[in-house]
Design a protein around this motif. Structure first.
Motif, PDB file in Angstrom:
ATOM      1  N   LYS A 277       0.602  -1.237   0.005  1.00 29.76           N
ATOM      2  CA  LYS A 277      -0.070   0.082  -0.551  1.00 29.76           C
ATOM      3  C   LYS A 277       0.533   1.356   0.344  1.00 29.76           C
ATOM      4  CE  LYS A 277      -4.350  -1.807   2.239  1.00 29.76           C
ATOM      5  NZ  LYS A 277      -5.298  -1.372   3.727  1.00 29.76           N
ATOM      6  N   ILE A 278       1.838   1.238   0.815  1.00 34.25           N
ATOM      7  CA  ILE A 278       2.786   2.449   0.953  1.00 34.25           C
ATOM      8  C   ILE A 278       3.939   2.836  -0.678  1.00 34.25           C
ATOM      9  CG2 ILE A 278       4.518   3.502   2.040  1.00 34.25           C
ATOM     10  CD1 ILE A 278       3.582   2.147   4.060  1.00 34.25           C
ATOM     11  N   ALA A 279       3.783   1.838  -0.904  1.00 34.52           N
ATOM     12  CA  ALA A 279       4.754   1.502  -1.814  1.00 34.52           C
ATOM     13  C   ALA A 279       4.047   2.029  -3.130  1.00 34.52           C
ATOM     14  CB  ALA A 279       5.156   0.347  -1.885  1.00 34.52           C
ATOM     15  N   VAL A 280       2.916   1.517  -3.523  1.00 36.63           N
ATOM     16  CA  VAL A 280       2.341   1.386  -4.195  1.00 36.63           C
ATOM     17  C   VAL A 280       1.975   3.745  -4.118  1.00 36.63           C
ATOM     18  CG1 VAL A 280      -0.265   1.647  -5.535  1.00 36.63           C
ATOM     19  CG2 VAL A 280       1.484  -0.198  -4.994  1.00 36.63           C
ATOM     20  N   ARG A 281       1.051   4.139  -2.583  1.00 40.54           N
ATOM     21  CA  ARG A 281       0.682   5.413  -3.044  1.00 40.54           C
ATOM     22  C   ARG A 281       1.873   6.344  -2.924  1.00 40.54           C
ATOM     23  NH1 ARG A 281      -1.447   5.007   3.490  1.00 40.54           N
ATOM     24  NH2 ARG A 281       0.893   5.956   3.574  1.00 40.54           N
ATOM     25  N   GLU A 282       3.012   5.952  -2.390  1.00 43.64           N
ATOM     26  CA  GLU A 282       3.898   7.219  -1.936  1.00 43.64           C
ATOM     27  C   GLU A 282       4.418   6.818  -3.786  1.00 43.64           C
ATOM     28  OE1 GLU A 282       5.869   7.358   1.051  1.00 43.64           O
ATOM     29  OE2 GLU A 282       4.147   7.985   2.972  1.00 43.64           O
ATOM     30  N   ASN A 283       5.091   5.891  -4.188  1.00 39.56           N
ATOM     31  CA  ASN A 283       5.587   5.985  -5.306  1.00 39.56           C
ATOM     32  C   ASN A 283       7.148   5.355  -4.938  1.00 39.56           C
ATOM     33  OD1 ASN A 283       6.169   5.048  -7.845  1.00 39.56           O
ATOM     34  ND2 ASN A 283       6.870   7.135  -8.931  1.00 39.56           N
ATOM     35  N   ARG A 284       7.661   4.822  -4.383  1.00 44.70           N
ATOM     36  CA  ARG A 284       8.757   4.476  -3.264  1.00 44.70           C
ATOM     37  C   ARG A 284       8.772   3.479  -2.475  1.00 44.70           C
ATOM     38  NH1 ARG A 284      10.218   6.215   1.470  1.00 44.70           N
ATOM     39  NH2 ARG A 284       8.913   7.458   3.188  1.00 44.70           N
ATOM     40  N   ILE A 285       9.688   2.553  -1.847  1.00 37.65           N
ATOM     41  CA  ILE A 285       9.792   1.773  -1.105  1.00 37.65           C
ATOM     42  C   ILE A 285       9.984   2.159   0.270  1.00 37.65           C
ATOM     43  CG2 ILE A 285      11.333  -0.137  -2.501  1.00 37.65           C
ATOM     44  CD1 ILE A 285      13.428   0.792  -1.195  1.00 37.65           C
ATOM     45  N   PRO A 286       8.727   2.311   1.435  1.00 34.84           N
ATOM     46  CA  PRO A 286       8.921   2.227   2.733  1.00 34.84           C
ATOM     47  C   PRO A 286      10.329   2.824   3.455  1.00 34.84           C
ATOM     48  CG  PRO A 286       7.265   0.813   2.730  1.00 34.84           C
ATOM     49  CD  PRO A 286       8.322   0.907   1.106  1.00 34.84           C
ATOM     50  N   PHE A 287      10.909   2.739   3.216  1.00 41.28           N
ATOM     51  CA  PHE A 287      12.586   2.676   4.027  1.00 41.28           C
ATOM     52  C   PHE A 287      13.557   3.123   3.420  1.00 41.28           C
ATOM     53  CE2 PHE A 287      11.257  -2.005   2.391  1.00 41.28           C
ATOM     54  CZ  PHE A 287      11.927  -1.922   2.048  1.00 41.28           C
ATOM     55  N   ASN A 288      14.374   3.168   3.745  1.00 40.69           N
ATOM     56  CA  ASN A 288      15.265   3.991   3.614  1.00 40.69           C
ATOM     57  C   ASN A 288      16.921   2.626   2.644  1.00 40.69           C
ATOM     58  OD1 ASN A 288      14.752   6.452   2.989  1.00 40.69           O
ATOM     59  ND2 ASN A 288      15.882   6.678   4.969  1.00 40.69           N
ATOM     60  N   ILE A 289      17.765   2.439   2.082  1.00 41.37           N
ATOM     61  CA  ILE A 289      18.233   1.840   1.878  1.00 41.37           C
ATOM     62  C   ILE A 289      19.673   2.604   1.568  1.00 41.37           C
ATOM     63  CG2 ILE A 289      19.582  -0.190   0.175  1.00 41.37           C
ATOM     64  CD1 ILE A 289      16.829  -0.446  -0.718  1.00 41.37           C
ATOM     65  N   SER A 290      20.897   0.922   2.793  1.00 45.11           N
ATOM     66  CA  SER A 290      22.052   2.487   3.051  1.00 45.11           C
ATOM     67  C   SER A 290      22.916   1.037   2.747  1.00 45.11           C
ATOM     68  CB  SER A 290      22.172   2.823   4.036  1.00 45.11           C
ATOM     69  OG  SER A 290      22.386   1.752   5.182  1.00 45.11           O
ATOM     70  N   GLY A 291      24.145   1.393   2.610  1.00 48.44           N
ATOM     71  CA  GLY A 291      25.566   0.472   2.327  1.00 48.44           C
ATOM     72  C   GLY A 291      25.805  -0.451   3.378  1.00 48.44           C
ATOM     73  N   ASP A 292      26.459  -1.029   3.768  1.00 49.35           N
ATOM     74  CA  ASP A 292      27.150  -1.277   4.767  1.00 49.35           C
ATOM     75  C   ASP A 292      28.541  -1.088   5.104  1.00 49.35           C
ATOM     76  OD1 ASP A 292      29.015  -2.784   6.942  1.00 49.35           O
ATOM     77  OD2 ASP A 292      29.671  -4.484   5.669  1.00 49.35           O
ATOM     78  N   PRO A 293      29.169   0.352   6.243  1.00 50.25           N
ATOM     79  CA  PRO A 293      29.546   0.736   6.506  1.00 50.25           C
ATOM     80  C   PRO A 293      30.822   0.749   6.405  1.00 50.25           C
ATOM     81  CG  PRO A 293      28.270   0.791   8.414  1.00 50.25           C
ATOM     82  CD  PRO A 293      27.583  -0.119   7.366  1.00 50.25           C
ATOM     83  N   PHE A 294      31.347  -0.940   6.745  1.00 52.43           N
ATOM     84  CA  PHE A 294      32.403  -1.161   6.759  1.00 52.43           C
ATOM     85  C   PHE A 294      33.085  -0.686   5.712  1.00 52.43           C
ATOM     86  CE2 PHE A 294      35.443  -4.442   5.150  1.00 52.43           C
ATOM     87  CZ  PHE A 294      36.576  -4.347   6.434  1.00 52.43           C
ATOM     88  N   TRP A 295      33.084  -0.560   4.497  1.00 50.67           N
ATOM     89  CA  TRP A 295      33.395  -0.618   2.962  1.00 50.67           C
ATOM     90  C   TRP A 295      33.351   1.300   2.379  1.00 50.67           C
ATOM     91  CZ3 TRP A 295      35.399  -4.713   1.856  1.00 50.67           C
ATOM     92  CH2 TRP A 295      35.319  -5.728   2.229  1.00 50.67           C
ATOM     93  N   SER A 296      32.497   1.651   3.649  1.00 43.56           N
ATOM     94  CA  SER A 296      32.886   2.858   3.030  1.00 43.56           C
ATOM     95  C   SER A 296      34.531   4.054   2.558  1.00 43.56           C
ATOM     96  CB  SER A 296      32.383   4.578   4.321  1.00 43.56           C
ATOM     97  OG  SER A 296      33.511   3.361   5.515  1.00 43.56           O
TER      98      SER A 296
END
Length: 51
Positions: free
Chosen positions: A4-23
């Motif tokens: 519902k949230i993905a369709v309504r907001e046209n996005r995934i409802p959470f942030n994706i971030s990489g593993d900080p080890f590889w920063s």
């Protein structure tokens, strides 16, 4: 709920971030530590367990 949230907001409802080890910052620090070890600039110590 996710769909519902993905369709309504046209996005995934959470942030994706990489593993900080590889920063970039962490990799630079690790390379510096490796260089120091290779040059013999380090000290050994025992690990202390805390319970």
């Amino acid at each position: 709920m996710f769909a519902k949230i993905a369709v309504r907001e046209n996005r995934i409802p959470f942030n994706i971030s990489g593993d900080p080890f590889w920063s970039e910052e962490n990799q630079t620090r690790l390379k510096e530590s490796i260089r120091q070890i290779e040059e013999g600039k380090f000290s050994e110590h025992e690990l202390i367990e805390v319970s």
